[in-house]
Design a protein around this motif. Structure first.
Motif, PDB file in Angstrom:
ATOM      1  N   ASN A 206      16.324   5.409  -8.529  1.00 12.37           N
ATOM      2  CA  ASN A 206      15.516   4.285  -8.044  1.00 12.37           C
ATOM      3  C   ASN A 206      15.556   4.197  -6.520  1.00 12.37           C
ATOM      4  O   ASN A 206      16.000   3.219  -5.931  1.00 12.37           O
ATOM      5  N   PHE A 207      15.068   5.267  -5.875  1.00 14.28           N
ATOM      6  CA  PHE A 207      14.990   5.297  -4.413  1.00 14.28           C
ATOM      7  C   PHE A 207      13.764   4.560  -3.895  1.00 14.28           C
ATOM      8  O   PHE A 207      13.723   4.187  -2.724  1.00 14.28           O
ATOM      9  N   ALA A 208      12.729   4.411  -4.714  1.00 14.47           N
ATOM     10  CA  ALA A 208      11.488   3.770  -4.265  1.00 14.47           C
ATOM     11  C   ALA A 208      11.697   2.266  -4.135  1.00 14.47           C
ATOM     12  O   ALA A 208      12.151   1.599  -5.060  1.00 14.47           O
ATOM     13  N   ILE A 209      11.337   1.718  -2.970  1.00 14.45           N
ATOM     14  CA  ILE A 209      11.502   0.278  -2.734  1.00 14.45           C
ATOM     15  C   ILE A 209      10.159  -0.435  -2.606  1.00 14.45           C
ATOM     16  O   ILE A 209      10.109  -1.663  -2.658  1.00 14.45           O
ATOM     17  N   LEU A 210       9.065   0.323  -2.445  1.00 11.31           N
ATOM     18  CA  LEU A 210       7.750  -0.294  -2.260  1.00 11.31           C
ATOM     19  C   LEU A 210       6.674   0.701  -2.661  1.00 11.31           C
ATOM     20  O   LEU A 210       6.812   1.903  -2.437  1.00 11.31           O
ATOM     21  N   ARG A 211       5.606   0.171  -3.257  1.00 17.33           N
ATOM     22  CA  ARG A 211       4.405   0.979  -3.505  1.00 17.33           C
ATOM     23  C   ARG A 211       3.182   0.102  -3.300  1.00 17.33           C
ATOM     24  O   ARG A 211       3.236  -1.110  -3.527  1.00 17.33           O
ATOM     25  N   THR A 212       2.089   0.699  -2.856  1.00 17.03           N
ATOM     26  CA  THR A 212       0.862  -0.052  -2.671  1.00 17.03           C
ATOM     27  C   THR A 212       0.151  -0.223  -4.011  1.00 17.03           C
ATOM     28  O   THR A 212       0.436   0.483  -4.988  1.00 17.03           O
ATOM     29  N   GLY A 213      -0.811  -1.155  -4.037  1.00 20.61           N
ATOM     30  CA  GLY A 213      -1.403  -1.575  -5.299  1.00 20.61           C
ATOM     31  C   GLY A 213      -2.163  -0.504  -6.047  1.00 20.61           C
ATOM     32  O   GLY A 213      -2.376  -0.614  -7.254  1.00 20.61           O
ATOM     33  N   GLY A 214      -2.623   0.550  -5.351  1.00 18.70           N
ATOM     34  CA  GLY A 214      -3.374   1.605  -6.013  1.00 18.70           C
ATOM     35  C   GLY A 214      -2.521   2.649  -6.693  1.00 18.70           C
ATOM     36  O   GLY A 214      -3.047   3.630  -7.248  1.00 18.70           O
ATOM     37  N   ILE A 215      -1.206   2.464  -6.679  1.00 17.84           N
ATOM     38  CA  ILE A 215      -0.283   3.437  -7.265  1.00 17.84           C
ATOM     39  C   ILE A 215       0.177   2.943  -8.637  1.00 17.84           C
ATOM     40  O   ILE A 215       0.655   1.820  -8.774  1.00 17.84           O
ATOM     41  N   GLN A 216       0.059   3.793  -9.637  1.00 19.81           N
ATOM     42  CA  GLN A 216       0.532   3.486 -10.985  1.00 19.81           C
ATOM     43  C   GLN A 216       1.943   4.026 -11.166  1.00 19.81           C
ATOM     44  O   GLN A 216       2.255   5.134 -10.727  1.00 19.81           O
ATOM     45  N   PHE A 217       2.787   3.216 -11.826  1.00 21.20           N
ATOM     46  CA  PHE A 217       4.196   3.590 -12.003  1.00 21.20           C
ATOM     47  C   PHE A 217       4.510   3.800 -13.476  1.00 21.20           C
ATOM     48  O   PHE A 217       4.193   2.960 -14.324  1.00 21.20           O
ATOM     49  N   THR A 218       5.131   4.922 -13.794  1.00 21.01           N
ATOM     50  CA  THR A 218       5.639   5.196 -15.136  1.00 21.01           C
ATOM     51  C   THR A 218       6.975   5.917 -15.005  1.00 21.01           C
ATOM     52  O   THR A 218       7.384   6.325 -13.912  1.00 21.01           O
TER      53      THR A 218
END
Length: 259
Positions: A206-218
């Motif tokens: 869990n290194f990711a701390i932020l993503r913009t709204g156009g990114i899908q997460f799975t």
């Protein structure tokens, strides 16, 4: 503005400005102790580690900001505070938000013209501006924003992503137009910003701390089949798809913030 009259006390290390507000990260130039016994020790080791005591300063120009509860240090000028609950429905919504995102449910708003200083902290801060967009950040990272930005909740698309992704069922979603300030586990210079253009990013941990709204997460297996995942030694990977940005921290999780 107050900051300009106290340059011998603290320095501006970063600034963002819109029509109605100027956000600054200021850092105290020198700390010589405190009446509390543990504070000088903390200050000494913080200085040895290169950590500075910082705070967020906001100059409002007939504008409005939203903050975490208890974040105010002091303010000067024609500024009014609004922490209305919005009735029973509003109270329940704010309570639910607090439980789900590890943030205060009641977020005060300050409106008017003048200067606001939030609590000094040894935390690291990230400042960014969005325009008719949204970002999803780790729970507990929200610190303050212009009130033109809505603070809400983003739920995981499925239980598998929540259980295996290390993020839980809910994260904080910030939508609209304006400046946002986040508390970060690392300095801004240590954050890696990965641009995706209809692309895929896979992250182990869990290194990711932020993503913009156009990114899908799975969350997906690192290889096809149980045997492939076992032999690769990676197991499940956080997977980001789409067009936008993903911000990565070099640390695996957000530990206790020094405030």
């Amino acid at each position: 503005m107050i900051v300009q009259n106290n340059q011998d006390v603290y320095s501006v290390i970063e600034q963002l400005e819109t029509q109605n507000a100027v956000f600054k990260i200021v850092e105290f130039n020198d700390l010589n102790g405190s009446t509390y016994l543990t504070s000088p020790t903390d200050m000494y080791y913080a200085k040895k580690l290169g950590m500075g005591l910082r705070q967020i300063a906001v100059e409002l120009r007939n504008g409005s900001i939203t903050t975490e509860a208890g974040a105010l240090h002091y303010m000067q000028g024609n500024i009014e505070m609004d922490n209305s609950l919005g009735g029973a429905a509003g109270i329940m919504k704010k309570f639910a938000s607090s439980v789900l995102t590890n943030e205060s449910g009641i977020k005060p708003k300050y409106k008017g013209t003048g200067d606001i200083f939030l609590e000094p902290s040894f935390s690291h801060f990230l400042m960014l501006e969005i325009e008719n967009d949204s970002i999803i950040v780790d729970k507990g990272m929200f610190y303050c924003c212009e009130s033109t930005v809505e603070v809400g909740i983003e739920s995981m698309k499925n239980l598998s992503s929540a259980a295996k992704g290390g993020e839980g069922l809910f994260q904080t979603k910030l939508s609209g137009t304006g400046i946002i300030v986040l508390e970060s586990p690392v300095p801004a210079g240590a954050v890696v910003k990965v641009d995706l253009n209809n692309d895929t990013l896979k992250v182990d941990g869990n290194f990711a701390i932020l993503r913009t709204g156009g990114i899908q997460f799975t969350v997906e297996r690192s290889a096809k089949g149980i045997i492939g995942s076992a032999t690769s030694g990676e197991g499940y990977l956080q997977t980001f798809r789409g067009t936008g940005q993903v911000w990565l921290s070099p640390t695996t999780s957000r530990g206790p913030l020094l405030s």
